[in-house]
Design an enzyme around this catalytic site. Sequence first.
Site, PDB file in Angstrom:
ATOM      1  N   THR A  15      -5.820  -5.692  -8.478  1.00  0.00           N
ATOM      2  CA  THR A  15      -4.134  -5.133  -8.315  1.00  0.00           C
ATOM      3  C   THR A  15      -3.996  -5.261  -6.899  1.00  0.00           C
ATOM      4  OG1 THR A  15      -5.779  -3.165  -7.546  1.00  0.00           O
ATOM      5  CG2 THR A  15      -5.131  -2.992  -9.805  1.00  0.00           C
ATOM      6  N   SER A 254      -7.852   4.345   2.827  1.00  0.00           N
ATOM      7  CA  SER A 254      -7.239   3.902   1.587  1.00  0.00           C
ATOM      8  C   SER A 254      -6.464   2.214   1.885  1.00  0.00           C
ATOM      9  CB  SER A 254      -6.476   5.295   0.301  1.00  0.00           C
ATOM     10  OG  SER A 254      -5.309   4.557   1.287  1.00  0.00           O
ATOM     11  N   LYS A 255      -5.983   2.111   0.374  1.00  0.00           N
ATOM     12  CA  LYS A 255      -4.967   0.228   0.382  1.00  0.00           C
ATOM     13  C   LYS A 255      -3.530   1.068   0.792  1.00  0.00           C
ATOM     14  CE  LYS A 255      -6.287  -1.693  -3.723  1.00  0.00           C
ATOM     15  NZ  LYS A 255      -5.883  -2.419  -5.034  1.00  0.00           N
ATOM     16  N   ARG A 256      -3.485   2.147   0.952  1.00  0.00           N
ATOM     17  CA  ARG A 256      -2.222   2.548   1.996  1.00  0.00           C
ATOM     18  C   ARG A 256      -2.227   3.124   3.114  1.00  0.00           C
ATOM     19  NH1 ARG A 256       0.828   4.591  -3.356  1.00  0.00           N
ATOM     20  NH2 ARG A 256       2.123   6.188  -1.374  1.00  0.00           N
ATOM     21  N   GLU A 257      -3.179   2.783   3.460  1.00  0.00           N
ATOM     22  CA  GLU A 257      -2.685   3.215   5.224  1.00  0.00           C
ATOM     23  C   GLU A 257      -1.764   2.554   5.646  1.00  0.00           C
ATOM     24  OE1 GLU A 257      -6.535   4.679   7.770  1.00  0.00           O
ATOM     25  OE2 GLU A 257      -6.159   4.628   5.798  1.00  0.00           O
TER      26      GLU A 257
END
Length: 552
Positions: A15, A254-257
């Site tokens: 992903t 998270s990747k969303r940082e």
Amino acid sequence: MRDAPLRLRFAPSPTGYLHVGGARTALFNWLLAKKSGGTLVLRIEDTDRSRHVADSVEKIVQDMRWLGLEWDEGPEVGGDHGPYFQSERLEFYRKYTDQLIEQGKAYYALETPQELQAARLAARKEKRSYAYKRPDPLPTCEEADAARQEGKPVTVRFATPGKDLVIQDEILGEVRLASQEIEDFVIQKGDGWPTYHLACVVDDELMKINYVIRGQEHLINTPKHVALQEALGFSTPRYAHLPLIFNMAGAKMSKREKLTTIRERLGQATKGYKAGTPEAEGFYSKLYEVVGGAAVVDALGEGKADEAILEKFATFFGLELPEVNVHDFRLGGYLPEALLNFMSLLGWSAGDDREQLTLAETVELFDVDRIGKANARFDRKKLIAFNTDWCQKVTPERLVEGFGDYLEQTGSPMASAGAAVKIHLLSVCAGFRTFRELESKCGPLFVENDRIVFNPKAVKKLLVRGDRAGYKMLAKVLPELDACPTWSPKELEALFERLCADYDTKLGNVAQPIRVAVTGTNVSPPIFDTLAILGKEKTIARIQQCSSLQEE
Ligand code: GLU
């Protein structure tokens, strides 16, 4: 059984880039495989086509290799239990799904996504928790066929056994999931592809995985997996769920940082703006220009922004985004040795307060018993300190190799410098924290003369101030440099010493104006090395250039 050689796996979904959480999981599996003389399988879990991101597998493979975490079976290396891409294993998943249906342990479900969503919303409205209700009677095979004919999606759900599910975790001990918390989950989606749960369980069995190390975010899945294993007559691997990784602000890493950082910055920037006011319009029109339009800003608001878009926002705000992917750390100028050392301590400890460990020492000391239950903290300052130390600890050959990789990855003009020059700069600038820091210090030496960017503060302080003392110094020193017959750090040092004596002044008063003239800033490698590397011709040309651009 307990004594069978361990077979472990790292099973990323493609992903995007490999993020630090995934890399830590890969590392711990790798460590246990090495420590126990076991086998590490790399399996690509690519059954969720909607989340598939092009090139992810290449990126994951590249990042694992950069870290030095090689796998024994999997993409690019092969093995006896392939294929190692789940998308190439659909026949296995179908076979076991059919088996479960035949045995009455799974059934067709005919609800449309809209119907399921409506049921969820109704439950929320009535403030009760939602769980899928098993139909009674169960849809038959004929009904499923008929639904498919009508173009409706038909899923397959696992009939959960209706008992509490218990697992023995190697780190957490007994973990129990009450039966009412487990609904009949989907094992085959409407498009005929398996869900993660089924594919993972089937592959762990067929690939003979007997030990699973993964993040605690998967703990919720494990009882489901154990129930499926029991229903299919499979063996259950040992499970070890790693503590979550939190950032220093106390939220899960998270990747969303990066997304969160930008959203916060955008929120601050637009706070108090009223839509339609000239102030707001002015701000947004500038923003749209940089990021590519209003739709991009809306997409960011909805949490949909890829790396390239995030970078555009970062440029607009002049922000440095937090590194979250292994690749970010590579581009940030870290040595893989430092990142590995740091990641190994995210949940594990060697005891005796020992922290600075080589990978070989970590393998030696690694033990699942020493993995903690408490959340780990991703302390960036500590990582920088580790990197600073590692850069001083590795051999010069390794350091120049790591630096060379950094320069190539970032496309630095310094990449083409010879090894001897790089080695020299690495040594005279020892103590740098990251390759990025080092490159920004040395980079100006390797650009074309007219590409030097003059730092206004440095120009003001070191050239203009004091009745243009710096510029005057340049004019005085220029013919001396021009007349200098040999050009080495040693000769230059001798020349500068003489000049200081002649002018009755300190070295800084001679060297600093020259430093600004030849690099544009007041930070560079030691001045004699800087000039020696530049060479006489460039040094002279740059001083002349700077003098001709004199600022008032
Ligand atoms: N594919 C899953 C992920 O990327 C890993 C699943 C597992 O380790 O079981 O999160």
